[in-house]
Design a protein around this motif. Structure first.
Motif, PDB file in Angstrom:
ATOM      1  N   ARG A 379       0.818  -1.214   0.000  1.00 18.20           N
ATOM      2  CA  ARG A 379       0.000   0.000   0.000  1.00 18.20           C
ATOM      3  C   ARG A 379       0.848   1.258   0.000  1.00 18.20           C
ATOM      4  O   ARG A 379       0.432   2.295  -0.546  1.00 18.20           O
ATOM      5  N   THR A 380       2.000   1.204   0.588  1.00 15.89           N
ATOM      6  CA  THR A 380       2.909   2.356   0.542  1.00 15.89           C
ATOM      7  C   THR A 380       4.102   2.101  -0.384  1.00 15.89           C
ATOM      8  O   THR A 380       4.588   3.021  -1.041  1.00 15.89           O
ATOM      9  N   ALA A 381       4.542   0.837  -0.476  1.00 15.05           N
ATOM     10  CA  ALA A 381       5.755   0.529  -1.248  1.00 15.05           C
ATOM     11  C   ALA A 381       5.566   0.720  -2.745  1.00 15.05           C
ATOM     12  O   ALA A 381       6.551   0.946  -3.461  1.00 15.05           O
ATOM     13  N   TRP A 382       4.340   0.644  -3.239  1.00 12.16           N
ATOM     14  CA  TRP A 382       4.139   0.740  -4.682  1.00 12.16           C
ATOM     15  C   TRP A 382       4.587   2.093  -5.250  1.00 12.16           C
ATOM     16  O   TRP A 382       4.856   2.208  -6.449  1.00 12.16           O
ATOM     17  N   ARG A 383       4.712   3.090  -4.406  1.00 13.35           N
ATOM     18  CA  ARG A 383       5.125   4.407  -4.866  1.00 13.35           C
ATOM     19  C   ARG A 383       6.633   4.491  -5.133  1.00 13.35           C
ATOM     20  O   ARG A 383       7.109   5.460  -5.722  1.00 13.35           O
ATOM     21  N   GLN A 384       7.390   3.496  -4.701  1.00 16.65           N
ATOM     22  CA  GLN A 384       8.843   3.552  -4.855  1.00 16.65           C
ATOM     23  C   GLN A 384       9.261   3.201  -6.285  1.00 16.65           C
ATOM     24  O   GLN A 384       8.589   2.436  -6.975  1.00 16.65           O
ATOM     25  N   PRO A 385      10.394   3.730  -6.728  1.00 20.69           N
ATOM     26  CA  PRO A 385      11.002   3.208  -7.960  1.00 20.69           C
ATOM     27  C   PRO A 385      11.618   1.842  -7.680  1.00 20.69           C
ATOM     28  O   PRO A 385      11.908   1.512  -6.523  1.00 20.69           O
ATOM     29  N   ASP A 386      11.829   1.053  -8.714  1.00 16.56           N
ATOM     30  CA  ASP A 386      12.411  -0.268  -8.517  1.00 16.56           C
ATOM     31  C   ASP A 386      13.279  -0.647  -9.715  1.00 16.56           C
ATOM     32  O   ASP A 386      13.501   0.166 -10.617  1.00 16.56           O
ATOM     33  N   GLU A 418     -14.545  -9.833  -2.344  1.00 15.11           N
ATOM     34  CA  GLU A 418     -15.898  -9.755  -2.900  1.00 15.11           C
ATOM     35  C   GLU A 418     -16.487 -11.143  -3.123  1.00 15.11           C
ATOM     36  O   GLU A 418     -17.694 -11.350  -2.955  1.00 15.11           O
ATOM     37  N   ALA A 419     -15.639 -12.106  -3.482  1.00 16.32           N
ATOM     38  CA  ALA A 419     -16.114 -13.467  -3.716  1.00 16.32           C
ATOM     39  C   ALA A 419     -16.317 -14.234  -2.412  1.00 16.32           C
ATOM     40  O   ALA A 419     -17.152 -15.130  -2.343  1.00 16.32           O
ATOM     41  N   GLU A 420     -15.555 -13.870  -1.389  1.00 21.65           N
ATOM     42  CA  GLU A 420     -15.639 -14.572  -0.102  1.00 21.65           C
ATOM     43  C   GLU A 420     -15.782 -13.530   1.012  1.00 21.65           C
ATOM     44  O   GLU A 420     -14.815 -13.209   1.703  1.00 21.65           O
ATOM     45  N   PRO A 421     -16.981 -13.008   1.196  1.00 24.49           N
ATOM     46  CA  PRO A 421     -17.181 -11.936   2.186  1.00 24.49           C
ATOM     47  C   PRO A 421     -16.886 -12.366   3.617  1.00 24.49           C
ATOM     48  O   PRO A 421     -16.770 -11.509   4.501  1.00 24.49           O
ATOM     49  N   GLY A 422     -16.752 -13.665   3.849  1.00 27.06           N
ATOM     50  CA  GLY A 422     -16.418 -14.126   5.196  1.00 27.06           C
ATOM     51  C   GLY A 422     -14.982 -13.842   5.590  1.00 27.06           C
ATOM     52  O   GLY A 422     -14.638 -13.878   6.778  1.00 27.06           O
ATOM     53  N   LEU A 423     -14.138 -13.550   4.617  1.00 27.00           N
ATOM     54  CA  LEU A 423     -12.750 -13.199   4.915  1.00 27.00           C
ATOM     55  C   LEU A 423     -12.682 -11.758   5.412  1.00 27.00           C
ATOM     56  O   LEU A 423     -13.540 -10.937   5.090  1.00 27.00           O
ATOM     57  N   THR A 424     -11.663 -11.464   6.179  1.00 26.85           N
ATOM     58  CA  THR A 424     -11.476 -10.101   6.687  1.00 26.85           C
ATOM     59  C   THR A 424     -10.349  -9.422   5.927  1.00 26.85           C
ATOM     60  O   THR A 424      -9.347 -10.051   5.576  1.00 26.85           O
ATOM     61  N   GLY A 425     -10.526  -8.141   5.647  1.00 25.60           N
ATOM     62  CA  GLY A 425      -9.514  -7.374   4.942  1.00 25.60           C
ATOM     63  C   GLY A 425      -9.998  -5.957   4.723  1.00 25.60           C
ATOM     64  O   GLY A 425     -11.179  -5.648   4.897  1.00 25.60           O
ATOM     65  N   ASP A 426      -9.075  -5.097   4.323  1.00 23.40           N
ATOM     66  CA  ASP A 426      -9.386  -3.681   4.147  1.00 23.40           C
ATOM     67  C   ASP A 426      -9.940  -3.452   2.740  1.00 23.40           C
ATOM     68  O   ASP A 426      -9.251  -2.912   1.861  1.00 23.40           O
ATOM     69  N   LEU A 427     -11.177  -3.832   2.519  1.00 24.02           N
ATOM     70  CA  LEU A 427     -11.767  -3.759   1.185  1.00 24.02           C
ATOM     71  C   LEU A 427     -11.769  -2.332   0.655  1.00 24.02           C
ATOM     72  O   LEU A 427     -11.361  -2.081  -0.487  1.00 24.02           O
ATOM     73  N   ASP A 428     -12.213  -1.383   1.455  1.00 26.52           N
ATOM     74  CA  ASP A 428     -12.278   0.004   0.993  1.00 26.52           C
ATOM     75  C   ASP A 428     -10.883   0.562   0.712  1.00 26.52           C
ATOM     76  O   ASP A 428     -10.666   1.262  -0.284  1.00 26.52           O
ATOM     77  N   GLY A 429      -9.928   0.243   1.591  1.00 30.59           N
ATOM     78  CA  GLY A 429      -8.564   0.736   1.399  1.00 30.59           C
ATOM     79  C   GLY A 429      -7.920   0.169   0.156  1.00 30.59           C
ATOM     80  O   GLY A 429      -7.210   0.872  -0.575  1.00 30.59           O
ATOM     81  N   TRP A 430      -8.170  -1.100  -0.114  1.00 30.55           N
ATOM     82  CA  TRP A 430      -7.579  -1.727  -1.307  1.00 30.55           C
ATOM     83  C   TRP A 430      -8.239  -1.203  -2.579  1.00 30.55           C
ATOM     84  O   TRP A 430      -7.567  -1.042  -3.595  1.00 30.55           O
ATOM     85  N   ARG A 431      -9.545  -0.949  -2.524  1.00 27.04           N
ATOM     86  CA  ARG A 431     -10.196  -0.339  -3.682  1.00 27.04           C
ATOM     87  C   ARG A 431      -9.616   1.052  -3.964  1.00 27.04           C
ATOM     88  O   ARG A 431      -9.382   1.434  -5.108  1.00 27.04           O
TER      89      ARG A 431
END
Length: 606
Positions: A379-386, A418-431
């Protein structure tokens, strides 16, 4: 003359592999594993660095050679003035120690055959001590021991640090040689029946190949590619090496010589897609499990490649006593690129695990937690050059493909929730991350003047990895920006009318290395996929036919091809090239059920 790379054929036992030349010489073998030190290294030096040749006395290259149908058992035949003879080479799947078996069979007349064995441990640098014991010739040096016997026994003798044999065979007569490696502190290895081992090896390979679900055109070369991928699998762990060789050059006489005897995370999605499409679920599950073990740990420490068992330390060094293939120096062991930051691998790992879930592979309890941890880092690392997909050794940049794969990571994580709503995760943040990455790539990685995405932000150079944008689902195939990128890549990177370079020659300073390289074969398979996705199916199929025509006489592809010298370049055989071939065959021709075609077309990236 030094043999060409395509002069070699592969044999192996799913833990290591050997390369056999047209002249009957085995010039490369590492034991006991793919990444062990070689005991035959003539391929990267000369005969004094170790080889084993069996051929008719005074003969040159074989008259013909071929694998037995749907197997990894190689037959090489010579026709001489005195008659004809066949040498059959293979490595049976092992219990503990690796066996290399060579069976000489008379076909007609009466032929004199010579065997010349030069064992040189530690990549051709150590001459072993030879002795006789229990009907064997035994070579010992330090931790290594090799035992050689023949059945029926033929006379052998030593001369000039070689082990020699000379014998005659008539039609129907057979002589088998068995060479077995094991640690030098072990006693004599168990005897193996070479003729029964041949029967079992052929039967085992053919039974495996019969499981392939591909039923489209060019089935023989698709199955050959799958057999090659199976041969590059390290059976104890399920890891698949990129190639069984090191330092075969990307440019003859150049320095772009790398060790590929490791497992790249980048190959994971393509590997899973190809195995699942072809019906090899057990192998796909083994690869997925290797992946989970290898990447376990701090997400910030994710590497682009690992050892066969998931080893992390792959230090790079050079072997000064080897002059290199056709004088291409240095010869490198290990791979310094293991330390690079390549953000695209996060997308490939998460995409692979999402594909495994969709395909019905049994889930692992920690699999989702691992994906969440990777996303938290990205979420933060994608901004880096590589350093990018091509492992450049120049300055880091904001490579477009790396950003696209960061988008893939977020997209697949969102899809899973979205396919498995029983899992936990930051859906809004990832969107939110998915949308942000997409917007930035379209703004900073797109050249509106030329209507094409570029290799990196603000550059004018192009890159063949941009062809994967529609396959990743980043944009639909009919988007004008996708079509424009495909056309621009073809115009700028194409050579010889159908082969692609990886990136623009004008941007050669990107990789920080002198010299050039050949056309990268998998990139041309990506082009065929992109053409098919944008409705240019006839062009795609014509391209595929030209590409498979570059395989050598036994259906093997290296990493690259030199359209000027008309020869293969780079490590051989190359998993990436064969994965591209299999995936494109499924994309163009399907291969079985509707579900099979769906998996083959997506290759894990939709």
């Amino acid at each position: 003359m030094h043999p060409r790379i395509e002069d070699y054929a592969l044999i192996g036992d799913e833990q290591t592999a050997a390369l056999v030349g047209r002249d009957g010489s085995i010039d490369w073998l590492c034991v006991p594993r793919f990444d062990s030190a070689a005991c035959f290294a003539a391929m990267l030096g000369d005969e004094n660095n170790g080889h084993w040749r069996i051929a008719p006395k005074g003969a040159g290259p074989c008259t013909r050679r071929a694998y037995r149908p749907d197997s990894l058992v190689l037959d090489s035949e010579w026709e001489t003035d005195d008659g004809a003879v066949r040498v059959t080479d293979f490595m049976p799947q092992r219990d503990k120690a690796p066996d290399l078996i060579r069976i000489v069979e008379g076909l007609s007349g009466r032929v004199t055959v010579q065997s010349t064995l030069r064992l040189r441990f530690d990549y051709g640098s150590v001459v072993p001590w030879m002795r006789k014991s229990d009907g064997h010739r035994v070579a010992v040096a330090g931790p290594d021991s090799v035992w050689l016997r023949s059945e029926p026994e033929v006379r052998t003798w030593g001369k000039d640090f070689r082990t020699l044999s000379e014998f005659t065979v008539e039609a129907g007569e057979k002589v088998a040689f068995v060479l077995t490696w094991h640690p030098s502190h072990w006693s004599r290895p168990p005897l193996i029946d070479p003729f029964e081992a041949l029967r079992c090896s052929v039967a085992d390979w053919q039974a495996w190949a019969a499981r392939c679900r591909y039923e489209g055109p060019y089935r023989d070369i698709v199955v050959r590619s799958l057999i090659t991928l199976k041969a590059l699998t390290y059976a104890p762990t399920g890891g698949i090496v990129a190639a069984p060789t090191t330092s075969l050059p990307e440019e003859l006489g150049g320095v772009r010589n790398w060790d590929y005897r490791y497992c790249w995370l980048r190959d994971s999605t393509l590997t899973l897609g190809a195995l699942l499409a072809a019906g090899y679920h057990e192998e796909a599950e083994a690869w997925r499990d290797w992946l989970l073990r290898a990447v376990a740990g701090d997400p910030a420490d994710l590497q682009i490649m690992y050892g066969l068992s998931g080893e992390r330390r792959l230090p790079e060094f050079e072997l000064p006593w080897l002059r290199g293939f056709a004088g291409s120096y240095p010869v490198r062991i290990g791979n310094e690129a293991v330390k690079q930051l390549q953000l695209d691998v996060y997308g490939e790992v998460i995409d692979s695990l999402e594909l495994a879930r969709r395909s019905g592979l049994p889930s692992k309890p920690h699999m989702w937690r691992l994906q969440c941890a990777l996303m938290d880092f990205l979420r933060t690392a994608w901004r880096q050059p590589d350093e990018g997909i091509w492992e450049v050794r120049g300055p880091r940049r904001h490579f477009v493909y790396s950003k696209v794969m960061a988008w893939v990571a977020a997209d697949r994580a969102v899809r899973t929730l979205e396919a498995e709503p029983g899992l936990t995760g930051d859906l809004d943040g990832w969107r939110e991350m998915r949308d942000e990455v997409h917007k930035e790539v379209c703004e900073r990685g797109f050249d509106a003047e030329r209507n094409t995405f570029t290799q990196s932000y603000g550059s004018r150079e192009l890159d063949a990895s941009l062809l994967l944008i529609p396959r990743a689902g980043f944009l639909p195939p009919d988007d004008p920006r996708v079509v424009g990128t495909i056309d621009a890549v073809r115009a700028e990177l194409e050579r010889d009318g159908f082969l692609l370079r990886r990136y623009s020659e004008e941007g050669a300073d990107v990789d920080g290395l002198p010299g050039g390289e050949g056309a990268f074969l998998v990139c041309s398979f990506w082009l065929a996929d992109a053409l098919e996705m944008t409705g240019r199916t006839r062009e795609a199929r014509e391209l595929f036919e030209r590409l498979i025509g570059l395989a050598n006489d036994v259906g093997l592809l290296a990493e690259e091809y030199d359209p000027v010298g008309r020869r293969q370049l780079g490590n051989f055989p190359q998993a990436f090239s064969h994965l591209g071939l299999v995936g494109t065959a499924f994309n163009l021709f399907g291969g079985g059920s509707a579900e099979t075609r769906k998996r083959g077309r997506t290759g894990g990236m939709t």
